[in-house]
Design a protein around this motif. Structure first.
Motif, PDB file in Angstrom:
ATOM      1  N   ALA A  28      40.623  36.795  38.310  1.00 27.30           N
ATOM      2  CA  ALA A  28      40.557  37.592  39.531  1.00 27.30           C
ATOM      3  C   ALA A  28      41.761  38.498  39.687  1.00 27.30           C
ATOM      4  O   ALA A  28      42.805  38.300  39.056  1.00 27.30           O
ATOM      5  N   MET A  29      41.597  39.485  40.549  1.00 22.42           N
ATOM      6  CA  MET A  29      42.698  40.333  40.982  1.00 22.42           C
ATOM      7  C   MET A  29      42.601  40.497  42.492  1.00 22.42           C
ATOM      8  O   MET A  29      41.529  40.369  43.081  1.00 22.42           O
ATOM      9  N   ARG A  30      43.739  40.744  43.116  1.00 20.72           N
ATOM     10  CA  ARG A  30      43.757  41.007  44.554  1.00 20.72           C
ATOM     11  C   ARG A  30      44.673  42.188  44.812  1.00 20.72           C
ATOM     12  O   ARG A  30      45.574  42.476  44.015  1.00 20.72           O
ATOM     13  N   ALA A  31      44.446  42.855  45.939  1.00 21.90           N
ATOM     14  CA  ALA A  31      45.264  44.022  46.264  1.00 21.90           C
ATOM     15  C   ALA A  31      45.246  44.257  47.763  1.00 21.90           C
ATOM     16  O   ALA A  31      44.341  43.807  48.469  1.00 21.90           O
ATOM     17  N   THR A  32      46.261  44.951  48.231  1.00 22.38           N
ATOM     18  CA  THR A  32      46.270  45.466  49.592  1.00 22.38           C
ATOM     19  C   THR A  32      46.089  46.970  49.481  1.00 22.38           C
ATOM     20  O   THR A  32      46.952  47.663  48.935  1.00 22.38           O
ATOM     21  N   THR A  33      44.965  47.470  49.939  1.00 25.16           N
ATOM     22  CA  THR A  33      44.650  48.876  49.774  1.00 25.16           C
ATOM     23  C   THR A  33      45.384  49.732  50.805  1.00 25.16           C
ATOM     24  O   THR A  33      45.987  49.217  51.757  1.00 25.16           O
ATOM     25  N   ARG A  34      45.276  51.030  50.643  1.00 25.61           N
ATOM     26  CA  ARG A  34      45.914  51.953  51.586  1.00 25.61           C
ATOM     27  C   ARG A  34      45.195  51.984  52.933  1.00 25.61           C
ATOM     28  O   ARG A  34      45.651  52.630  53.873  1.00 25.61           O
ATOM     29  N   MET A  35      44.072  51.257  53.046  1.00 26.26           N
ATOM     30  CA  MET A  35      43.319  51.254  54.303  1.00 26.26           C
ATOM     31  C   MET A  35      43.916  50.330  55.354  1.00 26.26           C
ATOM     32  O   MET A  35      43.546  50.402  56.528  1.00 26.26           O
ATOM     33  N   HIS A  36      44.821  49.424  54.936  1.00 25.38           N
ATOM     34  CA  HIS A  36      45.422  48.500  55.889  1.00 25.38           C
ATOM     35  C   HIS A  36      46.919  48.360  55.639  1.00 25.38           C
ATOM     36  O   HIS A  36      47.372  48.431  54.496  1.00 25.38           O
ATOM     37  N   ALA A  37      47.657  48.120  56.708  1.00 24.59           N
ATOM     38  CA  ALA A  37      49.059  47.724  56.619  1.00 24.59           C
ATOM     39  C   ALA A  37      49.108  46.247  56.979  1.00 24.59           C
ATOM     40  O   ALA A  37      48.961  45.875  58.148  1.00 24.59           O
ATOM     41  N   MET A  38      49.282  45.378  55.967  1.00 20.58           N
ATOM     42  CA  MET A  38      49.251  43.939  56.191  1.00 20.58           C
ATOM     43  C   MET A  38      49.981  43.238  55.054  1.00 20.58           C
ATOM     44  O   MET A  38      50.200  43.819  53.982  1.00 20.58           O
ATOM     45  N   GLU A  39      50.363  41.999  55.281  1.00 21.95           N
ATOM     46  CA  GLU A  39      51.133  41.258  54.281  1.00 21.95           C
ATOM     47  C   GLU A  39      50.288  40.834  53.093  1.00 21.95           C
ATOM     48  O   GLU A  39      50.758  40.833  51.954  1.00 21.95           O
ATOM     49  N   THR A  40      49.034  40.454  53.346  1.00 24.10           N
ATOM     50  CA  THR A  40      48.203  39.860  52.305  1.00 24.10           C
ATOM     51  C   THR A  40      47.093  40.813  51.871  1.00 24.10           C
ATOM     52  O   THR A  40      47.079  41.988  52.232  1.00 24.10           O
ATOM     53  N   ASP A  88      43.477  42.752  51.183  1.00 24.87           N
ATOM     54  CA  ASP A  88      42.230  43.155  51.837  1.00 24.87           C
ATOM     55  C   ASP A  88      41.161  43.487  50.797  1.00 24.87           C
ATOM     56  O   ASP A  88      40.075  43.957  51.136  1.00 24.87           O
ATOM     57  N   PHE A  89      41.469  43.222  49.521  1.00 27.78           N
ATOM     58  CA  PHE A  89      40.501  43.443  48.441  1.00 27.78           C
ATOM     59  C   PHE A  89      40.683  42.367  47.380  1.00 27.78           C
ATOM     60  O   PHE A  89      41.815  42.044  46.988  1.00 27.78           O
ATOM     61  N   VAL A  90      39.555  41.811  46.926  1.00 28.92           N
ATOM     62  CA  VAL A  90      39.563  40.824  45.842  1.00 28.92           C
ATOM     63  C   VAL A  90      38.357  41.084  44.953  1.00 28.92           C
ATOM     64  O   VAL A  90      37.254  41.361  45.448  1.00 28.92           O
ATOM     65  N   ALA A  91      38.558  41.010  43.646  1.00 26.93           N
ATOM     66  CA  ALA A  91      37.456  41.068  42.691  1.00 26.93           C
ATOM     67  C   ALA A  91      37.643  39.932  41.697  1.00 26.93           C
ATOM     68  O   ALA A  91      38.766  39.674  41.250  1.00 26.93           O
ATOM     69  N   ALA A  92      36.556  39.244  41.371  1.00 29.68           N
ATOM     70  CA  ALA A  92      36.668  38.085  40.487  1.00 29.68           C
ATOM     71  C   ALA A  92      35.457  37.973  39.579  1.00 29.68           C
ATOM     72  O   ALA A  92      34.333  38.319  39.967  1.00 29.68           O
ATOM     73  N   GLY A  93      35.712  37.488  38.371  1.00 30.39           N
ATOM     74  CA  GLY A  93      34.648  37.108  37.449  1.00 30.39           C
ATOM     75  C   GLY A  93      34.653  35.595  37.318  1.00 30.39           C
ATOM     76  O   GLY A  93      35.722  34.978  37.240  1.00 30.39           O
ATOM     77  N   LEU A  94      33.480  34.981  37.330  1.00 29.97           N
ATOM     78  CA  LEU A  94      33.388  33.521  37.323  1.00 29.97           C
ATOM     79  C   LEU A  94      32.458  33.032  36.222  1.00 29.97           C
ATOM     80  O   LEU A  94      31.471  33.691  35.888  1.00 29.97           O
TER      81      LEU A  94
END
Length: 233
Positions: A202-214, A216-222
């Motif tokens: 998986a990967m996670r990111a905080t996009t430019r759409m929000h100002a936050m600590e954690t 707001d986007f996650v993508a994962a392969g399972l």
């Protein structure tokens, strides 16, 4: 008709409204024995509106003979103290998701209730909806063939005002962002149909759409224990 189950409500935040609606539908089968909230004024306002007692503290709830169990609707950072008190008092707990902010803390809560012989339930309501239960029957019965590919998408949106509320999307209070707060419902529904995942990338990111600590986007392969593969976005 048997006596109604008497539940205390601990926490009166955003998650409480659906519980109040459900309790209204269950009137006669379930009664509210009282409420407890860090903001005493809010607890008194809700208590006055519904005619409910306001508890002074956790010890009062745990010791109350008129309370059969509790609904916990606080933020995750308050859960451990509450569950410890209720387990010691022998009060069954129905708690909002997530269990806690970290896996270690969640396991400790589960173990504490198990050791005390106290039932612990987490609110993952989507797996119990009629459509989800029927789909589970079809999958388990092989009516749809062998499960090969799974795709879970969580398109829910929260604006910046949501994350501007104190503690929202922080590690200290929530334990994470969209994955643990919103997507967790879809993940639970998915796993109730697929069985456990064997591996995740998986990967996670905080996009430019929000100002936050954690995140707001996650993508994962399972890859699931069944051999099926899937994705979560």
């Amino acid at each position: 008709m048997p006596d109604p189950v008497r539940l205390a409500i601990i926490g009166l935040g955003m998650a409480t409204k659906p519980h109040l609606l459900a309790l209204e539908e269950l009137r006669g089968r379930v009664e509210v024995s009282g409420v407890l909230n860090r903001n005493r004024a809010k607890a008194e306002a809700v208590g006055a509106e519904h005619g409910w007692r306001v508890f002074d503290d956790l010890a009062a709830v745990a010791a109350d003979p008129g309370t059969d169990g509790v609904i916990v609707a606080t933020p995750p950072d308050q859960r451990r103290e509450i569950v410890s008190a209720m387990a010691a008092g022998g009060k069954p707990v129905l708690m909002e998701k997530p269990v806690e902010r970290t896996l270690a803390a969640a396991r400790a809560i589960v173990a504490e209730c198990a050791d005390a012989g106290v039932p612990l339930g987490i609110v993952f309501q989507h797996r119990f909806r009629a459509g989800a239960r029927r789909l589970r029957e079809l999958v388990d019965g092989g009516r749809l063939g062998e499960l090969a590919l799974v795709r879970a998408t969580v398109p829910w949106w929260r604006d910046q005002a949501y994350y501007d509320q104190p503690g929202r999307g922080t590690l200290a209070r929530d334990g994470g962002g969209v994955l643990i707060s919103q997507a967790i419902h879809v993940l639970d529904l998915m796993l109730s149909l697929t069985g456990p995942a064997a591996s995740v990338q998986a990967m996670r990111a905080t996009t430019r759409m929000h100002a936050m600590e954690t995140e707001d986007f996650v993508a994962a392969g399972l890859r699931f224990a069944s051999g099926a593969v899937g994705s979560v976005v």
